[in-house]
Every structure is written in structure tokens, then in C-alpha cells.
Write an enzyme that holds these catalytic residues in place. Sequence first.
Site, PDB file in Angstrom:
ATOM      1  N   LYS A 109      39.910  34.709  37.407  1.00 20.21           N
ATOM      2  CA  LYS A 109      40.619  34.419  38.669  1.00 20.21           C
ATOM      3  C   LYS A 109      40.446  33.071  39.285  1.00 20.21           C
ATOM      4  O   LYS A 109      41.290  32.601  39.442  1.00 20.21           O
ATOM      5  CB  LYS A 109      39.960  35.493  39.757  1.00 20.21           C
ATOM      6  CG  LYS A 109      40.032  37.054  39.586  1.00 20.21           C
ATOM      7  CD  LYS A 109      39.586  37.965  40.626  1.00 20.21           C
ATOM      8  CE  LYS A 109      38.051  37.487  40.853  1.00 20.21           C
ATOM      9  NZ  LYS A 109      37.139  38.036  39.880  1.00 20.21           N
ATOM     10  N   ARG A 130      37.632  43.121  48.170  1.00 21.03           N
ATOM     11  CA  ARG A 130      36.663  43.868  47.291  1.00 21.03           C
ATOM     12  C   ARG A 130      36.595  45.173  47.468  1.00 21.03           C
ATOM     13  O   ARG A 130      35.920  45.943  46.520  1.00 21.03           O
ATOM     14  CB  ARG A 130      35.493  43.046  47.023  1.00 21.03           C
ATOM     15  CG  ARG A 130      35.283  42.378  45.777  1.00 21.03           C
ATOM     16  CD  ARG A 130      34.067  41.646  46.045  1.00 21.03           C
ATOM     17  NE  ARG A 130      33.412  40.942  44.753  1.00 21.03           N
ATOM     18  CZ  ARG A 130      33.642  39.788  44.187  1.00 21.03           C
ATOM     19  NH1 ARG A 130      34.614  38.786  44.683  1.00 21.03           N
ATOM     20  NH2 ARG A 130      33.014  39.190  43.013  1.00 21.03           N
TER      21      ARG A 130
END
Length: 193
Positions: A13, A88
Site C-alpha cells: 500500500k 482498519r
Amino acid sequence: MRLILLGPPGAGKGTQAQRLVAKHGIVQLSTGNMLRASVAAGTGVGVRAKAIMDRGELVSDDVMIEIIADRLDKPDAAKGFILDGFPRTVAQAEALSALLARRGLKLDAVIEIAVDDNILTDRIVGRAKETGGARADDTVETLTKRLSVYHVQTAPVAEYYRQKGMLKSVDGMGTMEQVGAAVENLLSAATEA
Ligand code: ADP
């Protein structure tokens, strides 16, 4: 352009976010980097976060949501941003939806970088060796914990966006360039639509 990059630890990422920053002139909002900066600065948040990060667990939703809410209001985020490491948890995703709605903003894309667990383990072990343990949480033990936290707490975030019809997935197992090209293809499709 406003994007979310989703994917397990070691999926790349950060690397892809940096490519997008260079190409599109938007900022990378990496909650991992923000927390590491707080740890380095020795702030209250940093001191509390360090122990949690070193265990491979997640910092509380309240703290993370406040950090992101403040960060989104900084002038440099007005041109667009890439969220890397946030949301998250589903609670963080819901809070982000509310934060964006309040500001009249929409996401252009949520891109999941998919990588098999066995490949992630190899990558993180390699990264731990390369950086000589520069990141306190880049150890095999912590990675195993971070992967299981990812599956339990973060995989449902992908589901959250899939149900909204916003989730796009790329194969994260190619080279950095191949993954970058796949991300660009998705983005041009998303921004033309
Ligand atoms: P990686 O991409 O390798 O998973 P990050 O740099 O994104 O790692 O995050 C490192 C650590 O920081 C996480 O393991 C977690 O403890 C903490 N962290 C980062 N972002 C969040 C978040 N959105 N919510 C809770 N904890 C977070």
C-alpha cells in the site's frame, strides 16, 4: 481524487500510495506513518500507541478517527488524498463515511491490493532484514499477529465497501510496476465513470 488503499500488511500500500502521490499530486495519509511520527515525537498518543503497535494490535477507533478528522481538515488534503492504513475497522469506515458526508466529499475509489498470506510472510521477513528492524513491529511474531488482526478486523472493511458497490480489487502479487499499472487502470475507469 480521493482514494482508499486497502490490503494486508506487506501488500505494498505504501509503495503504491507514493506512486500515486507522484503521479496525481495528492497527499498520502498513512495512519501508520502518523503514529510512528507521534511515537518519535514522544506525544501522549505516541507513548500509548507504541506498546499497542509493538504487539501488532490496533490503536483504538476513537484515537484514529480523531487523528484522521484533524488531518482531513489540513489545507493540503483539499486537493485530494490517498488513505493508507485507514479505515482498519468497520467502525472506522462508518466514521469516515460520516466525516466525508459532513464535508460534502465523496470517495472516487476503494482499491484492495490482494496478496496471499504466504507471500506476505516472505515479504515482511525480507523487509525486516533489509531495514535491520527499523520498524519495531517488523518481526515474524508481530507480522503473524498483524495478519490475524487484518483478517478478523480489517477484512470486514473490504466487505463494507463491496456492499456499497465501491470496492475494486487488484492482484498485488505482480511486480510493483504491474500492480501500479493495474491501479491506474482502475482509476481511469473510476474517474471516467
Ligand atoms: P502495515 O501497512 O505494515 O500494516 P501500518 O504502518 O499501516 O502497517 O500500521 C502499523 C501499526 O499502526 C498497526 O499495526 C497498528 O498498530 C497501527 N495502526 C495504523 N493505522 C491504524 C488504524 N487505522 N487503526 C488502528 N491502528 C492503526
